[in-house]
Write a protein that holds these residues in place. Structure first.
Motif, PDB file in Angstrom:
ATOM      1  N   SER A 131      53.802  38.931  38.997  1.00  0.00           N
ATOM      2  CA  SER A 131      54.721  38.334  39.958  1.00  0.00           C
ATOM      3  C   SER A 131      54.081  38.263  41.340  1.00  0.00           C
ATOM      4  CB  SER A 131      56.009  39.161  40.033  1.00  0.00           C
ATOM      5  OG  SER A 131      55.744  40.434  40.578  1.00  0.00           O
ATOM      6  N   PRO A 132      54.566  37.383  42.229  1.00  0.00           N
ATOM      7  CA  PRO A 132      54.013  37.319  43.587  1.00  0.00           C
ATOM      8  C   PRO A 132      54.100  38.651  44.319  1.00  0.00           C
ATOM      9  CG  PRO A 132      55.387  35.402  43.131  1.00  0.00           C
ATOM     10  CD  PRO A 132      55.569  36.340  41.979  1.00  0.00           C
ATOM     11  N   ALA A 133      55.185  39.390  44.082  1.00  0.00           N
ATOM     12  CA  ALA A 133      55.339  40.691  44.746  1.00  0.00           C
ATOM     13  C   ALA A 133      54.260  41.657  44.287  1.00  0.00           C
ATOM     14  CB  ALA A 133      56.722  41.273  44.451  1.00  0.00           C
ATOM     15  N   ALA A 134      53.944  41.622  42.991  1.00  0.00           N
ATOM     16  CA  ALA A 134      52.906  42.509  42.467  1.00  0.00           C
ATOM     17  C   ALA A 134      51.535  42.120  43.013  1.00  0.00           C
ATOM     18  CB  ALA A 134      52.890  42.471  40.948  1.00  0.00           C
ATOM     19  N   ALA A 135      51.312  40.804  43.107  1.00  0.00           N
ATOM     20  CA  ALA A 135      50.031  40.339  43.640  1.00  0.00           C
ATOM     21  C   ALA A 135      49.852  40.767  45.094  1.00  0.00           C
ATOM     22  CB  ALA A 135      49.941  38.825  43.526  1.00  0.00           C
ATOM     23  N   ALA A 136      50.945  40.711  45.866  1.00  0.00           N
ATOM     24  CA  ALA A 136      50.866  41.139  47.264  1.00  0.00           C
ATOM     25  C   ALA A 136      50.668  42.635  47.368  1.00  0.00           C
ATOM     26  CB  ALA A 136      52.142  40.725  48.000  1.00  0.00           C
ATOM     27  N   GLU A 137      51.186  43.368  46.375  1.00  0.00           N
ATOM     28  CA  GLU A 137      51.116  44.824  46.388  1.00  0.00           C
ATOM     29  C   GLU A 137      49.746  45.331  45.965  1.00  0.00           C
ATOM     30  OE1 GLU A 137      53.016  47.941  43.385  1.00  0.00           O
ATOM     31  OE2 GLU A 137      54.501  46.856  44.539  1.00  0.00           O
ATOM     32  N   ALA A 138      49.048  44.577  45.109  1.00  0.00           N
ATOM     33  CA  ALA A 138      47.769  45.027  44.570  1.00  0.00           C
ATOM     34  C   ALA A 138      46.719  45.100  45.678  1.00  0.00           C
ATOM     35  CB  ALA A 138      47.301  44.068  43.486  1.00  0.00           C
ATOM     36  N   PRO A 139      45.904  46.157  45.708  1.00  0.00           N
ATOM     37  CA  PRO A 139      44.887  46.288  46.756  1.00  0.00           C
ATOM     38  C   PRO A 139      43.784  45.256  46.588  1.00  0.00           C
ATOM     39  CG  PRO A 139      44.636  48.011  45.112  1.00  0.00           C
ATOM     40  CD  PRO A 139      45.912  47.295  44.800  1.00  0.00           C
ATOM     41  N   ARG A 140      43.315  44.688  47.700  1.00  0.00           N
ATOM     42  CA  ARG A 140      42.214  43.739  47.657  1.00  0.00           C
ATOM     43  C   ARG A 140      40.916  44.499  47.434  1.00  0.00           C
ATOM     44  NH1 ARG A 140      41.744  40.792  52.941  1.00  0.00           N
ATOM     45  NH2 ARG A 140      40.110  39.684  51.809  1.00  0.00           N
ATOM     46  N   THR A 141      40.022  43.881  46.700  1.00  0.00           N
ATOM     47  CA  THR A 141      38.743  44.516  46.414  1.00  0.00           C
ATOM     48  C   THR A 141      37.613  43.550  46.708  1.00  0.00           C
ATOM     49  OG1 THR A 141      38.838  43.823  44.090  1.00  0.00           O
ATOM     50  CG2 THR A 141      39.701  46.019  44.624  1.00  0.00           C
ATOM     51  N   LEU A 142      36.423  44.126  46.896  1.00  0.00           N
ATOM     52  CA  LEU A 142      35.204  43.351  47.090  1.00  0.00           C
ATOM     53  C   LEU A 142      34.273  43.692  45.933  1.00  0.00           C
ATOM     54  CD1 LEU A 142      33.513  41.480  48.983  1.00  0.00           C
ATOM     55  CD2 LEU A 142      32.587  43.575  50.000  1.00  0.00           C
ATOM     56  N   ALA A 143      33.862  42.681  45.159  1.00  0.00           N
ATOM     57  CA  ALA A 143      32.974  42.896  44.016  1.00  0.00           C
ATOM     58  C   ALA A 143      31.541  43.056  44.520  1.00  0.00           C
ATOM     59  CB  ALA A 143      33.078  41.736  43.033  1.00  0.00           C
ATOM     60  N   VAL A 144      30.963  44.225  44.287  1.00  0.00           N
ATOM     61  CA  VAL A 144      29.615  44.525  44.759  1.00  0.00           C
ATOM     62  C   VAL A 144      28.751  44.861  43.553  1.00  0.00           C
ATOM     63  CG1 VAL A 144      28.206  46.011  46.211  1.00  0.00           C
ATOM     64  CG2 VAL A 144      30.520  45.386  46.936  1.00  0.00           C
ATOM     65  N   SER A 145      27.705  44.048  43.297  1.00  0.00           N
ATOM     66  CA  SER A 145      26.801  44.288  42.171  1.00  0.00           C
ATOM     67  C   SER A 145      25.775  45.340  42.542  1.00  0.00           C
ATOM     68  CB  SER A 145      26.096  42.991  41.765  1.00  0.00           C
ATOM     69  OG  SER A 145      27.039  42.041  41.306  1.00  0.00           O
ATOM     70  N   ASP A 146      25.592  46.306  41.640  1.00  0.00           N
ATOM     71  CA  ASP A 146      24.608  47.358  41.833  1.00  0.00           C
ATOM     72  C   ASP A 146      23.817  47.479  40.530  1.00  0.00           C
ATOM     73  OD1 ASP A 146      23.126  49.507  42.586  1.00  0.00           O
ATOM     74  OD2 ASP A 146      24.750  50.966  42.534  1.00  0.00           O
ATOM     75  N   GLY A 147      22.814  46.608  40.353  1.00  0.00           N
ATOM     76  CA  GLY A 147      22.087  46.559  39.094  1.00  0.00           C
ATOM     77  C   GLY A 147      22.990  45.988  38.007  1.00  0.00           C
ATOM     78  N   ALA A 148      23.144  46.755  36.917  1.00  0.00           N
ATOM     79  CA  ALA A 148      23.988  46.309  35.807  1.00  0.00           C
ATOM     80  C   ALA A 148      25.456  46.655  36.034  1.00  0.00           C
ATOM     81  CB  ALA A 148      23.501  46.950  34.498  1.00  0.00           C
ATOM     82  N   VAL A 149      25.753  47.355  37.114  1.00  0.00           N
ATOM     83  CA  VAL A 149      27.115  47.801  37.408  1.00  0.00           C
ATOM     84  C   VAL A 149      27.696  46.966  38.540  1.00  0.00           C
ATOM     85  CG1 VAL A 149      28.562  49.744  38.137  1.00  0.00           C
ATOM     86  CG2 VAL A 149      26.566  50.153  36.674  1.00  0.00           C
ATOM     87  N   THR A 150      28.948  46.559  38.383  1.00  0.00           N
ATOM     88  CA  THR A 150      29.664  45.865  39.456  1.00  0.00           C
ATOM     89  C   THR A 150      30.785  46.764  39.936  1.00  0.00           C
ATOM     90  OG1 THR A 150      29.160  43.670  38.581  1.00  0.00           O
ATOM     91  CG2 THR A 150      31.022  43.843  40.093  1.00  0.00           C
ATOM     92  N   HIS A 151      30.740  47.149  41.193  1.00  0.00           N
ATOM     93  CA  HIS A 151      31.769  47.992  41.787  1.00  0.00           C
ATOM     94  C   HIS A 151      32.870  47.110  42.387  1.00  0.00           C
ATOM     95  CE1 HIS A 151      29.193  51.581  41.525  1.00  0.00           C
ATOM     96  NE2 HIS A 151      28.199  50.802  41.964  1.00  0.00           N
ATOM     97  N   LEU A 152      34.106  47.399  42.070  1.00  0.00           N
ATOM     98  CA  LEU A 152      35.235  46.748  42.722  1.00  0.00           C
ATOM     99  C   LEU A 152      35.700  47.678  43.834  1.00  0.00           C
ATOM    100  CD1 LEU A 152      37.167  45.338  39.624  1.00  0.00           C
ATOM    101  CD2 LEU A 152      35.592  44.149  41.161  1.00  0.00           C
TER     102      LEU A 152
END
Length: 269
Positions: free
Chosen positions: A161-182
């Protein structure tokens, strides 16, 4: 679960308990009235025990029923398989309900000194009594399945829902080799330019992210402030700003880190 889903789940749980209690009171009251009209004398506490033991026996099986409704459904299983599961589930539920209910009643009758509890009436056949209980249990089974299905559908729907989307924390996808950190944006304190990369201060860690500082600044928006040609800081992490005579300034962050800023990028507020 997000906040909206938790509220829905608690609301359904409270509503379910309320409905069960209303049914118990209605059934017990009706049984007592019928007994009085027919001239039968039965202790009221025993009549009430018939209801609460029945409901308690059903509730002991409800968590398993909830999981079954969650997993045994199309398209994971065909409609034929679901139909067979419904029939078998109603039989298992009825058998469990009768067995646990009788045990509870025997314990209660013994505890209050009312003598042994007899589930089967000598005037009727045992199969007739079991079928009588099964007919009632089938209706209850279908109601429980419907309630669980509707509740799970609404709870799952609330996740998008839009409310859930607004509630979810924003993340930045950062690649570290084979691992991607959100990386949660609210946990990033500062970002510094490092050649073809940017260095992200994430708690005690420093992650390298292949991107320009300008691109990251655009992606993060107003939550971050540029204090130097090569550095961004999160606005909410700033605890203190001290300005020099030259116009340059020092920024102290929540972690205690102290960063230098250029007068060219000195914040107005």
């Amino acid at each position: 679960m997000n906040g909206t889903q938790r509220k829905l789940a608690l609301g359904f749980a409270a509503g379910f308990v309320a409905i069960v209690l209303v049914i118990m009171v209605a059934n017990a009251s009706s049984t007592l009235s019928d007994l009085r009209r027919s001239g039968h004398i039965v202790r009221p506490d025993l009549v009430w025990s018939w209801e609460w033991t029945s409901i308690l026996a059903l509730l002991t099986l409800y968590p398993l029923l909830w999981l079954a409704v969650k997993w045994v459904r199309p398209p994971r299983f065909s409609w034929v398989a679901v139909g067979v599961a419904m029939v078998l589930g109603s039989i298992v539920m009825s058998a469990w309900h009768i067995a646990v209910m009788v045990v509870f009643r025997c314990i209660y009758y013994w505890a209050v000194g009312s003598g042994p509890y007899h589930f089967f009436d000598p005037a009727e056949g045992r199969l007739d009594r079991i079928l009588y209980e099964y007919r009632k249990d089938v209706a209850t089974f279908l109601q429980f399945v419907a309630i669980a299905g509707v509740a799970q559908w609404l709870i799952a729907r609330a996740a998008t829902s839009p409310a859930a989307a607004a509630e979810a924390p924003r993340t930045l996808a950062v690649s570290d080799g084979a691992v991607t950190h959100l990386v949660p944006i609210e946990e990033i304190e500062s970002i510094a330019s490092a050649g073809n990369y940017v260095e992200i201060a994430w708690g005690p860690r420093a992650l390298l992210h292949r991107a320009t500082l300008a691109a990251v600044e655009t992606e993060l928006g107003d939550a971050f402030l540029r204090i130097h040609r090569g550095r961004l800081v999160r606005r909410a992490a700033i605890r203190r700003i001290e300005t020099d005579k030259s116009g340059d300034f020092t920024v102290e962050l929540a972690s205690g880190a102290v960063l230098r800023g250029s007068r060219r990028y000195r914040p107005a507020d």
